[in-house]
Design a protein around this motif. Structure first.
Motif, short mmCIF file in Angstrom:
data_model
loop_
_atom_site.label_atom_id
_atom_site.label_comp_id
_atom_site.label_asym_id
_atom_site.label_seq_id
_atom_site.Cartn_x
_atom_site.Cartn_y
_atom_site.Cartn_z
N ALA A 193 0.85 -1.20 0.00
CA ALA A 193 0.00 0.00 0.00
C ALA A 193 0.89 1.25 0.00
N LEU A 194 1.94 1.22 0.81
CA LEU A 194 2.85 2.38 0.87
C LEU A 194 3.61 2.56 -0.44
N GLU A 195 3.92 1.45 -1.10
CA GLU A 195 4.61 1.54 -2.39
C GLU A 195 3.71 2.22 -3.43
N ARG A 196 2.43 1.86 -3.39
CA ARG A 196 1.48 2.47 -4.32
C ARG A 196 1.30 3.96 -3.99
N LEU A 197 1.26 4.25 -2.70
CA LEU A 197 1.12 5.64 -2.27
C LEU A 197 2.33 6.47 -2.71
N ARG A 198 3.48 5.86 -2.65
CA ARG A 198 4.71 6.55 -3.07
C ARG A 198 4.68 6.84 -4.58
N ASP A 199 4.24 5.87 -5.36
CA ASP A 199 4.13 6.08 -6.82
C ASP A 199 3.13 7.19 -7.13
N LEU A 200 2.01 7.16 -6.44
CA LEU A 200 1.00 8.20 -6.67
C LEU A 200 1.55 9.57 -6.30
N ARG A 242 -7.80 3.70 -5.84
CA ARG A 242 -8.57 3.94 -7.07
C ARG A 242 -7.83 3.42 -8.30
N GLY A 243 -8.58 3.05 -9.32
CA GLY A 243 -7.98 2.67 -10.60
C GLY A 243 -7.26 1.33 -10.55
N SER A 244 -7.09 0.70 -11.73
CA SER A 244 -6.39 -0.57 -11.74
C SER A 244 -4.88 -0.34 -11.76
N THR A 245 -4.46 0.86 -12.18
CA THR A 245 -3.04 1.21 -12.14
C THR A 245 -2.94 2.60 -11.50
N VAL A 246 -1.74 2.98 -11.09
CA VAL A 246 -1.61 4.31 -10.49
C VAL A 246 -1.88 5.42 -11.52
N ALA A 247 -1.50 5.14 -12.78
CA ALA A 247 -1.77 6.13 -13.84
C ALA A 247 -3.27 6.37 -13.95
N GLU A 248 -4.04 5.30 -13.81
CA GLU A 248 -5.49 5.41 -13.90
C GLU A 248 -6.05 6.13 -12.66
N ALA A 249 -5.49 5.81 -11.50
CA ALA A 249 -5.95 6.45 -10.26
C ALA A 249 -5.78 7.97 -10.33
#
Ligand SMILES: [Zn+2]
Length: 271
Positions: A41-48, A90-97
């Motif tokens: 979750a933190l990795e995704r948050l970092r990418d976003l 949100r979204g299936s990818t971070v780009a989509e989110a």
């Protein structure tokens, strides 16, 4: 085609502008309500957050005079990470989110509360102009304005977090109406509406009776403020929202696709 290009650009930006480890860790240390989040979750948050900082300009609302404010890299990350918490699931990818934050560009940071000028019409139809100092504001299709001291005051676990509040308004505006409803699929709208209306009615009753509410009484102002304030509580003090309004908590959790108590993502491809 445009959206495909944008997705590609976002994927490239993730590697080209990756946040340095030490800066990322320093930001997380200041936000205790993220301490228990799972690594993925933190990795995704970092990418976003990386994409957010590439795409948005976080600028000073006062660049001269005694109150000049220099917006540092650390301040930008602190704002970005909290803004991105609302699109974490949100979204299936971070780009989509990131599409949830399309259509506007600037976050303006002030050295303190800033004046908002607004007109209102009284019962006799006379229009008055008022100036009132505020700590934050979100414009539909426009910038988010934040007072930096008020942002910093939200780093603890008191359930008050200005950045989350203002970006919750952005989420509320996504479907074109400011009504306390995030952009939901048609089949999920009635359940969310029912839960937020019931929670809001109960909360307003407590405030009207001058009860000492655990949630900021400002939430009784309107249904959209109730949504924004309870989003702060959902992420910064989730146990409280679950305790006060369990049915509404479930709806909010299912929209954000994040379990803030377990600290993990609830990505269900069917939603
Ligand atoms: Zn608000």
């Amino acid at each position: 085609m445009f959206s495909w290009l944008k997705t590609k650009r976002r994927e490239r930006a993730l590697t080209a502008y990756a946040l340095p480890d030490d800066e990322w860790r320093a930001a997380l240390r200041e936000l205790p309500f993220l301490n228990h989040y799972a690594p993925e979750a933190l990795e995704r948050l970092r990418d976003l957050t990386t994409l957010f900082l590439v795409e948005k300009s976080i600028v000073s609302g006062a660049t001269s005079g005694v109150h000049a404010l220099e917006v540092t890299a650390h301040m930008r990350i602190m704002i970005g990470v909290q803004a991105c918490l609302l699109i974490l699931g949100r979204g299936s990818t971070v780009a989509e989110a990131m599409r949830d934050y399309d259509g506007w560009e600037n976050v303006v940071v002030y050295p303190g509360d800033f004046p908002r000028t607004y007109d209102f019409e009284d019962e006799a139809g006379v229009v008055h102009r008022l100036d009132e100092p505020i700590a934050g504001e979100s414009w539909e299709g426009g910038p988010v304005l934040l007072s930096w001291p008020a942002v910093e005051a939200g780093y603890d676990e008191t359930g008050m977090a200005l950045v989350i509040h203002e970006f919750a308004h952005k989420i509320d505006m996504l479907d074109g109406a400011v009504n306390g409803l995030p952009p939901l699929p048609v089949n999920a709208r009635a359940a969310f509406r029912g839960a937020i209306d019931a929670a809001f009615a109960d909360f307003c009753q407590s405030v009207d009776r001058n009860l000492d509410t655990a949630i900021d009484p400002y939430a009784a102002e309107s249904i959209d403020e109730f949504f924004a304030v309870t989003c702060e509580v959902f992420f910064a003090e989730p146990e409280l929202l679950l305790l006060e309004y369990p049915a509404y908590f479930v709806q909010v959790k299912s929209y954000f696709r994040v379990d803030p108590i377990a600290g993990d993502l609830q990505l269900d491809p069917s939603i």
